[in-house]
Design a protein around this motif. Structure first.
Motif, mmCIF file in Angstrom:
data_model
loop_
_atom_site.group_PDB
_atom_site.id
_atom_site.type_symbol
_atom_site.label_atom_id
_atom_site.label_comp_id
_atom_site.label_asym_id
_atom_site.label_seq_id
_atom_site.Cartn_x
_atom_site.Cartn_y
_atom_site.Cartn_z
ATOM 1 N N ARG A 1 22.311 32.692 44.495
ATOM 2 C CA ARG A 1 21.420 33.037 45.607
ATOM 3 C C ARG A 1 20.062 33.540 45.127
ATOM 4 N NH1 ARG A 1 26.416 34.353 47.740
ATOM 5 N NH2 ARG A 1 26.404 36.472 46.972
ATOM 6 N N MET A 2 20.003 34.193 43.978
ATOM 7 C CA MET A 2 18.752 34.770 43.508
ATOM 8 C C MET A 2 17.924 33.820 42.631
ATOM 9 S SD MET A 2 18.833 37.674 44.921
ATOM 10 C CE MET A 2 17.733 38.798 44.173
ATOM 11 N N ARG B 1 19.083 28.834 44.221
ATOM 12 C CA ARG B 1 18.684 28.411 45.561
ATOM 13 C C ARG B 1 17.170 28.451 45.755
ATOM 14 N NH1 ARG B 1 21.748 30.511 50.784
ATOM 15 N NH2 ARG B 1 22.017 32.198 49.359
ATOM 16 N N PRO B 2 16.448 29.500 45.329
ATOM 17 C CA PRO B 2 14.987 29.445 45.471
ATOM 18 C C PRO B 2 14.348 28.288 44.713
ATOM 19 C CG PRO B 2 15.673 31.697 45.082
ATOM 20 C CD PRO B 2 16.881 30.842 44.893
ATOM 21 N N ALA B 3 14.917 27.920 43.573
ATOM 22 C CA ALA B 3 14.369 26.796 42.813
ATOM 23 C C ALA B 3 14.582 25.479 43.564
ATOM 24 C CB ALA B 3 15.019 26.725 41.434
ATOM 25 N N PHE C 1 14.977 25.156 46.905
ATOM 26 C CA PHE C 1 14.301 25.170 48.196
ATOM 27 C C PHE C 1 12.807 25.422 48.116
ATOM 28 C CE2 PHE C 1 18.451 26.615 50.265
ATOM 29 C CZ PHE C 1 18.866 25.310 50.391
ATOM 30 N N TYR C 2 12.216 25.413 46.947
ATOM 31 C CA TYR C 2 10.787 25.697 46.841
ATOM 32 C C TYR C 2 9.992 24.671 47.645
ATOM 33 C CZ TYR C 2 6.167 26.508 44.962
ATOM 34 O OH TYR C 2 4.832 26.780 44.841
ATOM 35 N N GLU D 1 10.284 24.107 53.393
ATOM 36 C CA GLU D 1 10.038 24.346 54.811
ATOM 37 C C GLU D 1 9.264 23.216 55.477
ATOM 38 O OE1 GLU D 1 7.195 26.547 52.214
ATOM 39 O OE2 GLU D 1 9.299 26.920 52.618
ATOM 40 N N LYS E 1 23.489 20.828 44.040
ATOM 41 C CA LYS E 1 23.912 22.216 44.269
ATOM 42 C C LYS E 1 25.358 22.419 43.835
ATOM 43 C CE LYS E 1 25.409 24.994 48.005
ATOM 44 N NZ LYS E 1 25.615 25.089 49.401
ATOM 45 N N LYS F 1 21.129 26.069 55.222
ATOM 46 C CA LYS F 1 20.026 26.829 54.607
ATOM 47 C C LYS F 1 18.700 26.089 54.754
ATOM 48 C CE LYS F 1 21.918 30.504 53.640
ATOM 49 N NZ LYS F 1 21.428 31.715 54.283
ATOM 50 N N THR G 1 15.406 27.610 56.681
ATOM 51 C CA THR G 1 14.059 27.750 56.110
ATOM 52 C C THR G 1 13.025 26.995 56.935
ATOM 53 O OG1 THR G 1 14.429 25.914 54.573
ATOM 54 C CG2 THR G 1 14.856 28.123 53.751
ATOM 55 N N TRP H 1 9.882 28.782 58.917
ATOM 56 C CA TRP H 1 8.502 28.337 58.744
ATOM 57 C C TRP H 1 7.890 27.935 60.083
ATOM 58 C CZ3 TRP H 1 4.657 28.757 55.594
ATOM 59 C CH2 TRP H 1 3.566 27.899 55.718
#
Length: 134
Positions: free
Chosen positions: A7-8, A11-13, A15-16, A19, A35, A68, A72, A76
């Protein structure tokens, strides 16, 4: 612990900039595969172990990628709807590979179409984007 790492960091990588992506089903499927490969690698499982993705997702406590992505995009969309009239507009420039030629097949999905579909799935309306409490 492994779920928190996912999650830290992971996932941010993934979903960059997600949006404003109007994704096709095949692209969502590829993201799901990437994933699950990362999560299986993180947990030490291989394909030979034949453990279902839902079991691994419950073990690590992560949500499906479609949910997810929808979250996002709608977040947005809420930011865009609430911004002021004089706010600068963010535009995503698309590079056309076939410069000067018309693309074959059906038209690409627009961001508006994707948002309308997401709102329908969640059961919300565009007017609710103004309400920060929901």
């Amino acid at each position: 612990m492994k779920g928190r790492v996912y999650r830290m960091v992971l996932r941010p990588a993934i979903f960059y900039g997600a949006e404003c992506w109007p994704l096709k089903k095949t692209q969502v499927q590829r993201l799901m595969v990437a994933k699950m490969r990362m999560i299986k690698w993180m947990c030490g499982y291989m394909r030979i172990d034949r453990i279902r993705n839902g079991v691994i997702r419950n073990l690590v406590k992560v949500a499906p990628i479609e949910d997810k992505m929808r979250e996002t995009r709608l977040r947005w969309f809420g930011h865009v709807k609430r911004r002021g009239v004089d706010a600068p507009v963010r535009r995503c420039k698309m590079i056309d590979i076939h410069e000067g030629k018309r693309a074959r097949g059906r038209l690409k999905k627009s961001f508006d179409e994707v948002i309308r579909e997401d709102l329908r799935v969640v059961g919300l309306t565009e007017d609710l984007a103004q309400d920060r409490k929901l």
